[in-house]
Design a protein around this motif. Sequence first.
Motif, PDB file in Angstrom:
ATOM      1  N   GLY A 322       0.806  -1.203   0.000  1.00 42.49           N
ATOM      2  CA  GLY A 322       0.000   0.000   0.000  1.00 42.49           C
ATOM      3  C   GLY A 322       0.845   1.261   0.000  1.00 42.49           C
ATOM      4  N   PHE A 323       0.179   2.381  -0.132  1.00 43.96           N
ATOM      5  CA  PHE A 323       0.859   3.672  -0.244  1.00 43.96           C
ATOM      6  C   PHE A 323       1.624   4.021   1.025  1.00 43.96           C
ATOM      7  CE2 PHE A 323       0.998   8.316  -0.014  1.00 43.96           C
ATOM      8  CZ  PHE A 323       1.600   8.597  -1.229  1.00 43.96           C
ATOM      9  N   PHE A 324       1.086   3.673   2.188  1.00 47.29           N
ATOM     10  CA  PHE A 324       1.710   4.037   3.460  1.00 47.29           C
ATOM     11  C   PHE A 324       2.587   2.925   4.033  1.00 47.29           C
ATOM     12  CE2 PHE A 324      -2.128   6.686   3.230  1.00 47.29           C
ATOM     13  CZ  PHE A 324      -1.551   7.949   3.358  1.00 47.29           C
ATOM     14  N   GLY A 325       2.756   1.851   3.303  1.00 52.03           N
ATOM     15  CA  GLY A 325       3.637   0.769   3.742  1.00 52.03           C
ATOM     16  C   GLY A 325       3.129   0.044   4.970  1.00 52.03           C
ATOM     17  N   LYS A 326       1.811  -0.116   5.078  1.00 48.20           N
ATOM     18  CA  LYS A 326       1.250  -0.837   6.219  1.00 48.20           C
ATOM     19  C   LYS A 326       1.476  -2.340   6.069  1.00 48.20           C
ATOM     20  CE  LYS A 326      -2.453   2.410   7.426  1.00 48.20           C
ATOM     21  NZ  LYS A 326      -3.916   2.573   7.612  1.00 48.20           N
TER      22      LYS A 326
END
Length: 576
Positions: A322-326
């Motif tokens: 994902g975009f936030f690196g979760k």
Amino acid sequence: MDGNSLLSIKNLTVDFHTPEGITRAVDNISFDVPEGKTIGIVGESGSGKSVTSLAVMRLIATPPAVITGEILFQGKNLLSMPEEKMREMRGNKISMIFQEPMTSLNPVFKVGQQIAETLQLHQKLNAKEAWEKSIDLMNQVGIPNPSQRIHAYPHEISGGQKQRVMIAMAIACSPKLLICDEPTTALDVTIQKQVLELLKSLQEQYKMSMLFITHDLGVISDIADDVVVMYRSKMVEKNKTAHIFERSSHPYTKGLIACRPNLGLNPKRLLTVSDFMNEEGVELKVTKERVKVFDKPEFIPSNENILLEIKDLKTYFPIKGGFFGKQVGEVKAVDGVSLSIEKGKTYGLVGESGCGKTTLGRTILRLQEPTSGQIIYNGQDITKLPFEQMRQLRKKMQIIFQDPYSSLNPRMTVAQILTEPLVIHGVGSSKVEQLDMAKALMEKVGLKSQQLNRYPHEFSGGQRQRICIARALMLNPEFVVCDESVSALDVSIQAQVLNLLLDLQQEFKLTYIFISHDLSVINFISDFIGVMNAGKIIEMGSAKKIYERPENEYTKTLLSAIPRGYPKNIEAFIST
């Protein structure tokens, strides 16, 4: 040249001219490769087998090399062929699978582009036709989802799949001769079996001849019709495969056959080439009095004197996306492993690449922090031990890494490499005392103390592994993790190193965890075995029990994948 011979090598000699003098890599060898047959070339590293294959492909620069003799392919001498004609021959009528697929594939191009390039160059296909043919070739060599995997870069596929891509490139133009240079050396035994079966089926399909190069006679037994044995640049024996195994005449060949661990036997030590011949090549009589190889007792666990106990150990790695690196998932590299090891014994961990065995070894040493569980060493739970206390404990816990080439600092001399642990832990009252300790251990592992001032690149692979063993023992440890410590070695050198590890275990009362993908090696060196798959130990027991009465289907698969070309009874090599 015989009527049915596709390739005929006559009096081939390859000399390399260097400032230090002339090195003879291949010395006056002659043999034929018949149409539709497989010729195996076997020998240790440095014997000249790969130089022979490169000479056939005309891939050796001249100068510095000087090549004499004849290499006749379909009656034409390749050595006198113009370079432009030879370029048309390579990859078209003669193809080659190189030893290391990771370095043979271009990392910046997709695998499909690399297969298509061969088709466009030699068969003059347009881009669309070459791409479609590449997908078909990937399907032929057994790569799953070829229409998707064709877009992958080399680092995105497994070692076995990389080798299959190399095979697809080699057969793309339906060659008459396929040269295989150690194509299975870096692979797990199960993947090795698949690749060998694939090569045999493709040979029948394309009616190819094969020149198969390896250091392992066990592999040769599964694939070759005839065998050429090379030793120190010379051809010392040539015959039918069955004859080589049943009635070999040269002591070097006997040594190569006998030094491979055999699942059907339980010896105290392995025979080596040096048991059959001396440095001058003179044959030695192998007697029971001179080589003690029999009657290793079966290990029966007593659950006493436990040095290491692991309880429900887990090591998970997060998967982020994902975009936030979760975190979106986790890789369960070690998933609930429990085991115990008695002092002075060897626990063998066997499984394919990716099963979690190396991560388990690193987690035990706290080189990788566990997610949960307990590591109890000498009665003390070290799972949460503070850094400084753990660093002190590491004097008693050491590791021998898999690759002797990359685990030694190329900028340090062997003296600096061996004394570094002593300096870090403050062992030895002076540099002179530390150097004396290094000299003593060099002699213990079969090297000379005069070699301490050399750099790692000045040693062979087997010698480098001996240096790695010496470094691990410098602090007088109790417990050593041997992580695939012989998998990168020739079978003859492997036998020497395995014998050395057992000798050192006896002398220093060492406890080992020995990690390998090869059940025959594990069977020889281990007292107790754990079979690992997908992060779990799925079966454990004594070496004899695992070999004779395996329960898990995965264990049976590992056993069935091991080449069976070894003598059924090692006593055939022993004089009474």
